[in-house]
Design an enzyme around this catalytic site. Structure first.
Site, PDB file in Angstrom:
ATOM      1  N   GLN A 186     -20.766   5.949 -22.356  1.00  0.00           N
ATOM      2  CA  GLN A 186     -19.207   4.785 -21.004  1.00  0.00           C
ATOM      3  C   GLN A 186     -19.806   4.050 -22.060  1.00  0.00           C
ATOM      4  O   GLN A 186     -20.182   2.746 -21.722  1.00  0.00           O
ATOM      5  CB  GLN A 186     -19.835   4.922 -19.650  1.00  0.00           C
ATOM      6  CG  GLN A 186     -19.029   4.842 -19.403  1.00  0.00           C
ATOM      7  CD  GLN A 186     -20.106   5.337 -17.622  1.00  0.00           C
ATOM      8  OE1 GLN A 186     -20.536   5.295 -17.120  1.00  0.00           O
ATOM      9  NE2 GLN A 186     -19.025   4.545 -16.450  1.00  0.00           N
ATOM     10  N   PHE A 187     -18.542   3.583 -22.864  1.00  0.00           N
ATOM     11  CA  PHE A 187     -18.616   1.989 -23.479  1.00  0.00           C
ATOM     12  C   PHE A 187     -18.264   0.792 -21.820  1.00  0.00           C
ATOM     13  O   PHE A 187     -18.627  -0.493 -22.018  1.00  0.00           O
ATOM     14  CB  PHE A 187     -16.929   2.166 -24.438  1.00  0.00           C
ATOM     15  CG  PHE A 187     -15.620   1.980 -23.339  1.00  0.00           C
ATOM     16  CD1 PHE A 187     -15.028   0.619 -23.480  1.00  0.00           C
ATOM     17  CD2 PHE A 187     -15.158   2.955 -23.235  1.00  0.00           C
ATOM     18  CE1 PHE A 187     -13.745   0.419 -22.633  1.00  0.00           C
ATOM     19  CE2 PHE A 187     -13.730   3.225 -22.732  1.00  0.00           C
ATOM     20  CZ  PHE A 187     -13.471   1.668 -22.543  1.00  0.00           C
ATOM     21  N   THR A 188     -18.105   1.364 -20.761  1.00  0.00           N
ATOM     22  CA  THR A 188     -17.627  -0.112 -19.916  1.00  0.00           C
ATOM     23  C   THR A 188     -19.449  -0.485 -19.616  1.00  0.00           C
ATOM     24  O   THR A 188     -19.333  -0.831 -18.734  1.00  0.00           O
ATOM     25  CB  THR A 188     -16.832   0.479 -19.013  1.00  0.00           C
ATOM     26  OG1 THR A 188     -18.266   1.988 -18.170  1.00  0.00           O
ATOM     27  CG2 THR A 188     -15.477   0.988 -18.787  1.00  0.00           C
TER      28      THR A 188
END
Length: 152
Positions: free
Chosen positions: A78-80
């Protein structure tokens, strides 16, 4: 690296209508990888995840780790988690690692967690549009960041 751990009674990941990973009792781990991350960050975080005592004992106290309850892990990239929100209303993800760096570290995290737990790690699909379903138990949600080890 940044991780959000959620103690769950069940969790699953679906991509294009197909379940890619599912667990019952255990931890849903949302994993963010940034450009500055190293294998040292990975090893520290993997050991913290597997050793975190967030499961209830016979007195209802959080004294048991994943292995003590025969739990499993669902690991989701999850890059967010590295969203920067200081300016404006549209988040920037400039600190998030690009796929050429993030994918090998994500794959290494899977292998490291499998070694530490002795179990197959359920996963999502890196970079895919994933639908995550979970039942957060407690709720218990822990945030860890390898760049802020003293606080987490």
């Amino acid at each position: 690296m940044r991780a959000v751990l959620q103690r769950v009674t069940q969790a699953s990941c679906t991509v294009d209508g197909k379940v890619t990973g599912a667990i019952k009792l255990g931890l849903l781990v949302l994993l963010g990888i940034e450009e500055a991350d190293t294998e040292d960050d990975l090893n520290w975080l993997a050991n913290k995840i597997t050793g975190m005592r967030v499961f209830g004992d016979e007195n209802g106290l959080m004294n048991k780790a994943l292995a003590d309850v025969d739990g499993n892990i669902l690991l989701i990239s999850q890059f967010t988690l590295f969203a920067q929100t200081k300016k404006g209303n549209r988040p920037s993800f400039i600190k998030a690692a690009r796929p050429d760096k993030a994918i090998p570290l994500y794959e290494q995290m899977i292998k490291t967690l499998e070694t530490l737990t002795g179990k197959k790690i359920a996963t999502g699909v890196f970079g895919a549009d994933m639908k995550i379903s979970l039942v957060n138990d407690g709720p218990v949600t822990i945030i860890m960041d390898t760049k802020d080890k003293d606080n987490h």
